[in-house]
Design a protein around this motif. Structure first.
Motif, short mmCIF file in Angstrom:
data_model
loop_
_atom_site.label_atom_id
_atom_site.label_comp_id
_atom_site.label_asym_id
_atom_site.label_seq_id
_atom_site.Cartn_x
_atom_site.Cartn_y
_atom_site.Cartn_z
N LEU A 133 90.09 19.29 78.68
CA LEU A 133 91.12 19.91 79.51
C LEU A 133 92.38 20.01 78.66
CD1 LEU A 133 90.63 17.95 82.87
CD2 LEU A 133 89.66 20.17 82.24
N ILE A 134 92.86 21.23 78.42
CA ILE A 134 94.01 21.43 77.54
C ILE A 134 95.27 21.45 78.39
CG2 ILE A 134 95.04 22.90 75.77
CD1 ILE A 134 92.24 24.02 75.22
N ALA A 135 96.11 20.43 78.22
CA ALA A 135 97.27 20.24 79.10
C ALA A 135 98.16 21.47 79.14
CB ALA A 135 98.06 19.02 78.64
N ARG A 136 98.36 22.11 78.00
CA ARG A 136 99.29 23.24 77.93
C ARG A 136 98.89 24.37 78.88
NH1 ARG A 136 101.86 26.12 72.58
NH2 ARG A 136 102.88 27.83 73.67
N PHE A 137 97.61 24.52 79.14
CA PHE A 137 97.13 25.67 79.89
C PHE A 137 96.79 25.36 81.35
CE2 PHE A 137 95.52 26.68 75.45
CZ PHE A 137 96.69 27.33 75.10
N GLU A 164 103.75 16.96 76.31
CA GLU A 164 102.42 17.12 76.88
C GLU A 164 101.74 15.76 77.05
OE1 GLU A 164 100.38 19.88 74.37
OE2 GLU A 164 101.62 21.58 75.01
N LEU A 165 101.97 14.84 76.12
CA LEU A 165 101.43 13.49 76.28
C LEU A 165 102.01 12.83 77.52
CD1 LEU A 165 99.83 11.03 75.30
CD2 LEU A 165 101.82 10.39 73.92
N ASP A 166 103.30 13.00 77.75
CA ASP A 166 103.92 12.44 78.96
C ASP A 166 103.25 13.00 80.21
OD1 ASP A 166 105.67 10.93 77.46
OD2 ASP A 166 107.34 12.33 77.65
N ARG A 167 103.00 14.31 80.23
CA ARG A 167 102.31 14.94 81.38
C ARG A 167 100.92 14.34 81.57
NH1 ARG A 167 100.87 20.55 81.38
NH2 ARG A 167 100.43 20.19 83.58
N LEU A 169 99.77 11.41 80.62
CA LEU A 169 99.84 10.02 81.09
C LEU A 169 100.26 9.95 82.55
CD1 LEU A 169 101.48 8.35 77.95
CD2 LEU A 169 99.05 8.39 78.58
N ALA A 170 101.20 10.82 82.94
CA ALA A 170 101.63 10.87 84.34
C ALA A 170 100.49 11.30 85.26
CB ALA A 170 102.82 11.82 84.50
N ALA A 171 99.54 12.07 84.71
CA ALA A 171 98.37 12.52 85.49
C ALA A 171 97.22 11.52 85.42
CB ALA A 171 97.91 13.88 84.98
N ASP A 172 97.50 10.33 84.86
CA ASP A 172 96.52 9.23 84.80
C ASP A 172 95.40 9.50 83.80
OD1 ASP A 172 95.68 6.67 85.56
OD2 ASP A 172 94.25 7.47 87.02
N ALA A 173 95.66 10.28 82.76
CA ALA A 173 94.66 10.48 81.72
C ALA A 173 94.49 9.19 80.93
CB ALA A 173 95.09 11.61 80.79
N ASP A 174 93.25 8.80 80.69
CA ASP A 174 92.99 7.61 79.88
C ASP A 174 92.18 7.92 78.62
OD1 ASP A 174 90.54 8.10 81.01
OD2 ASP A 174 90.45 6.24 82.15
N LEU A 175 91.85 9.21 78.43
CA LEU A 175 91.15 9.70 77.26
C LEU A 175 91.93 10.92 76.78
CD1 LEU A 175 88.64 9.59 75.39
CD2 LEU A 175 87.41 10.93 77.12
N VAL A 176 92.66 10.79 75.67
CA VAL A 176 93.61 11.81 75.24
C VAL A 176 93.29 12.24 73.82
CG1 VAL A 176 96.04 12.29 74.72
CG2 VAL A 176 95.44 10.96 76.76
N GLY A 177 93.22 13.55 73.62
CA GLY A 177 93.07 14.11 72.29
C GLY A 177 94.37 14.73 71.83
N VAL A 178 94.78 14.42 70.61
CA VAL A 178 95.97 15.03 70.03
C VAL A 178 95.51 16.07 69.01
CG1 VAL A 178 98.11 14.67 68.75
CG2 VAL A 178 97.30 12.91 70.35
N ASN A 179 95.83 17.34 69.30
CA ASN A 179 95.40 18.44 68.44
C ASN A 179 96.41 18.63 67.32
OD1 ASN A 179 94.38 20.76 67.30
ND2 ASN A 179 94.09 21.82 69.25
#
Length: 254
Positions: A133-137, A164-167, A169-179
């Motif tokens: 899921l790409i946060a920006r889109f 975008e990382l703040d968004r 984390l605020a959405a309770d993401a616990d698996l995050v990819g940094v592109n």
């Protein structure tokens, strides 16, 4: 949010095609293999935790590889990959849901669906263990994360900036990819992961994405805190199993 504002023309084209694609006819329900657990197991076994990507082509890749996706994925697992990523975007990456289905049936590691998923119905296109899921889109990132989890997916939320990382984390993401790839210029800067990931809490599983082409790159991302590495082109170009093995043993050879 204007998702395509400020992105490269190639990305605009990908988003336009994604908006035209429908979703599945029925809601899927997945008994998922755990991607975080697979990464941890690889690390415990002394391997660099790598998600190896079956990627026939891309807007930033020359040519196309038309080998059997199952043969590619099997070679990646033989080389020590902790998980497999499969492109399902057809128009710009040469992927397909059928390729993912075949790969997931053939391997015993988690399989990530890599695509530009823009609405909830598109989650029902194909079963996978994890979905990008790409946060920006995504305007409703919270809703999409919840919808993915309701179906059994592990949502991998991709970010590129601290905001975008703040968004995520605020959405309770616990698996995050940094592109590491800038979607405006399509260039790659490994310092993106180093900069953005430093603000992530310890209980988040972090994946470094894009631009990892060598054992040195792999070590650099791991030293910066990456729990896993998503690698496509560096594995797809040449001997699949040998390329994967070279990268999964990067820390052993250091």
């Amino acid at each position: 949010m204007n998702a395509s504002e400020g992105v490269a023309p190639a990305i605009e084209s990908i988003l336009a095609a994604a908006r035209e694609r429908g979703g599945g006819d029925e809601r899927v329900s997945v008994d998922a293999r755990s991607l975080p657990a697979a990464l941890s197991t690889a690390e415990a076994d002394g391997r660099v935790p790598i998600i190896a990507e079956v990627k026939p082509t891309s807007p930033t890749t020359d040519g196309r590889r038309d080998a059997d996706p199952v043969e590619l994925a099997t070679a990646m697992v033989d080389g020590g990959a902790a998980a497999i990523s499969v492109l399902t975007e057809p128009d710009h990456f040469g992927g397909s849901p059928d390729a993912l289905r075949a790969v997931r049936a053939a391997v015993d590691v988690p399989v990530l669906r890599k695509d530009f998923v823009l609405d909830e119905s598109q989650l029902d296109t194909v079963e996978a263990d994890a979905v990008l899921l790409i946060a920006r889109f995504l305007d409703d990132l919270d809703g999409m994360i919840a919808a993915a989890r309701e179906r059994g997916f592990h949502p991998l939320v991709e970010v590129h900036t601290a905001g975008e990382l703040d968004r995520a984390l605020a959405a309770d993401a616990d698996l995050v990819g940094v592109n590491n790839r800038d979607l405006a210029r399509l260039d790659v800067d490994l310092s993106t992961f180093e900069r953005v990931s430093s603000a992530a809490p310890d209980d988040v599983t972090l994946i470094a994405e894009s631009g990892i082409g060598s054992s040195e790159d792999a070590r650099r991302m791991r030293e910066a805190g990456a729990d896993g590495l998503l690698i496509g082109s560096a594995i797809m170009d040449g001997d699949i199993a040998a390329n994967t093995r070279r990268l999964t043993t990067a820390e052993v050879e250091a």
